[in-house]
Design an enzyme around this catalytic site. Structure first.
Site, PDB file in Angstrom:
ATOM      1  N   GLU A 161       0.785  -1.229   0.000  1.00  0.00           N
ATOM      2  CA  GLU A 161       0.000   0.000   0.000  1.00  0.00           C
ATOM      3  C   GLU A 161       0.823   1.288   0.000  1.00  0.00           C
ATOM      4  OE1 GLU A 161      -2.864  -0.163   3.163  1.00  0.00           O
ATOM      5  OE2 GLU A 161      -3.911  -1.870   2.298  1.00  0.00           O
ATOM      6  N   GLU A 345      -5.393  -8.629   0.714  1.00  0.00           N
ATOM      7  CA  GLU A 345      -6.049  -8.341   1.996  1.00  0.00           C
ATOM      8  C   GLU A 345      -7.532  -8.145   1.758  1.00  0.00           C
ATOM      9  OE1 GLU A 345      -4.518  -5.084   4.366  1.00  0.00           O
ATOM     10  OE2 GLU A 345      -2.440  -5.731   4.048  1.00  0.00           O
TER      11      GLU A 345
HETATM   12  C1  FCB Z   1      -4.426  -2.133   5.469  1.00  0.00           C
HETATM   13  C2  FCB Z   1      -3.047  -2.472   5.981  1.00  0.00           C
HETATM   14  C3  FCB Z   1      -3.031  -3.523   7.064  1.00  0.00           C
HETATM   15  C4  FCB Z   1      -4.193  -3.354   8.017  1.00  0.00           C
HETATM   16  C5  FCB Z   1      -5.487  -3.257   7.248  1.00  0.00           C
HETATM   17  C6  FCB Z   1      -6.713  -3.152   8.116  1.00  0.00           C
HETATM   18  O1  FCB Z   1      -4.436  -0.819   5.011  1.00  0.00           O
HETATM   19  O2  FCB Z   1      -2.224  -2.946   4.939  1.00  0.00           O
HETATM   20  O3  FCB Z   1      -1.791  -3.447   7.725  1.00  0.00           O
HETATM   21  O4  FCB Z   1      -3.987  -2.274   8.824  1.00  0.00           O
HETATM   22  O5  FCB Z   1      -5.456  -2.168   6.389  1.00  0.00           O
END
Ligand code: FCB
Length: 443
Positions: A161, A345
């Site tokens: 990110e 994620e």
């Molecule tokens: C993302 C991050 C991860 C976690 C999630 C909820 O932005 O990569 O580390 O904090 O959100």
């Protein structure tokens, strides 16, 4: 090791789970520093102990194996593995070797992120990601790790990110190191992306069998109303949230709409930078949580609309699974060279409570199911998605929100460090077990 087509996994990151902040030669990171600044992190919490994973890694890997996942996504703490002069720290590197050996022994594949936001503080003291040199230091770090860990990693990600690292860290101050000027956000982004491009040749040369890519957080936007102005706001939001990172990577340029939006806050881009940033990648990791509803605001910009009466998480993020299908299909249309995708994620935070040894996180169970269904629909429609990782394996340090926001499918009691699989973990395990059975006994 049995190789399956589609990869199911769960993820974590170093600062959020490891703890052992002062052990085996680990140097301070920008998050250690940031957590010590009053008011920056809820309840002044920090990652000093976190999930104590540095000591409990073996049990945690047993948990992953028991879940039945194919792969584990984790990150390396840069300040653990290199000293201030850029020399390797063997004690820190050995931790990751043990972890990777432990994964291999359990038949689990490793998705390794090099930078999940814990920049060594000594590099921040020289300007951090505002300093162009940091991009070359990052490439040195990628070179070292891919030499040391070659052959054990299925997929490398340079950054997790960049949008958050750059914008939240340097553009609005919500994350470490806490700077808050758009001008710095755009420059930090450029150097992060440059670091990614400079790291790729080393990853490929040192670990040719591994995939090399990057992970971006993405979110679709929808107009508040059907007016041309709100549609224009959606387009600008998309440039700011998604194309700011993806266009340089996949088209070798920042979006035109952003050059206008930045108004004097443009990054300094030198000849050759964009070519390095746009070097081909083997895969793109996408982190998906929610959507935005936006409308036009007075100054040719956009503003968020907080819709009432929609399903939300304790982060106040709207639950909108359809957005995942929409955005995957939009990227497929937009980028002819879109590489294979991993959903690196996806998950939610909820107010989970341990009662009689159980955590009944029904909303998370349903969230995961609905998002995976949306992802499957995009796959049916031709998007090449190769894997899906739940965020997170376990409750952990949720950055500026501290430990209260629980994203794990495994509950962590931060007093005792006891791990308890939540109902969502049991459901994931049951699903993975059924899949394993179906593969073993073809009907
Ligand atoms: C993302 C991050 C991860 C976690 C999630 C909820 O932005 O990569 O580390 O904090 O959100």
């Amino acid at each position: 090791m049995r190789r399956r087509g589609f990869v199911f996994g769960a993820g974590t990151s170093s600062y959020q789970i490891e703890g052992a902040a002062h052990e085996d030669g680990r140097l301070p990171s920008i998050w250690d520093t940031f957590c010590a600044v009053p008011g920056k992190v809820a309840r002044a919490e920090n990652g000093d102990v976190a999930c104590d994973h540095y000591h409990r890694w073996s049990d945690d890997l047993d948990l992953l194996q028991a879940l039945g996942v194919d792969a584990y996504r984790f990150s390396i703490a840069w300040p653990r593995v290199m000293d201030e002069a850029g020399r390797p720290n063997p004690r820190g590197i050995d931790f990751y070797k043990r972890l990777l050996d432990g994964l291999a022994e359990r038949g689990l594949r490793a998705f390794v992120t090099l930078y999940h936001w814990d920049l060594p503080q000594h590099l921040e003291d020289k300007g951090g990601w505002l300093n162009r040199e940091t991009a070359w230091r990052f490439a040195d770090y990628a070179d070292l790790m891919s030499r040391e860990l070659a052959g054990r990693v299925e997929a490398w990600a340079t950054h997790n990110e960049p949008w958050c690292a750059a914008y939240l860290g340097y553009g609005n101050g919500h994350h470490a190191p806490g700077y808050d000027q758009l001008r710095w956000g755009t420059q930090a982004m450029h150097h992060l992306l440059l670091g990614h491009g400079l790291a790729l040749p080393a990853l490929r040369a040192n670990d040719p069998a591994a995939q090399a890519g990057i992970v971006a957080n993405v979110g679709p936007a929808y107009p508040d109303s059907d007016t041309p102005a709100d549609h224009a706001a959606v387009d600008l939001y998309d440039a700011y949230q998604n194309r700011w990172v993806l266009d340089p990577l996949l088209k070798g340029q920042y979006p035109e709409a952003l050059w206008r939006y930045w108004k004097g806050c443009e990054p300094l881009v030198l000849p050759g930078d964009m070519e390095a940033i746009a070097r081909p990648i083997d895969y793109l990791g996408l982190n998906f949580y929610s959507r935005a509803v936006v409308r036009a605001s007075g100054d040719d910009s956009f503003e968020w609309v907080h819709r009432p009466d929609v399903e939300r998480t304790t982060m106040d993020w709207e639950v909108y699974p359809q957005g995942l299908q929409d955005i995957l299909e939009a990227f497929q249309r937009r980028y002819p060279n879109l590489p294979p995708i991993y959903i690196t994620e996806n998950g939610m935070s909820s107010a989970d409570e341990l009662r009689d040894g159980q955590v009944d996180d029904v909303q998370r169970q349903s969230y995961i199911k609905r998002h995976f269904a949306a992802c499957s629909r995009a796959m049916v429609n031709g998007v090449d998605v190769r894997g899906y990782f739940i965020w997170s394996l376990m409750d952990n340090f949720e950055w500026a929100f501290g430990y209260e926001r629980r994203f794990g499918i495994v509950h962590v009691d931060f007093e005792t460090q006891k791990r308890t699989p939540k109902r969502s973990a049991l459901a994931y395990a049951a699903f993975l077990h059924q899949r394993a059975l179906a593969e073993a006994v073809p009907l």
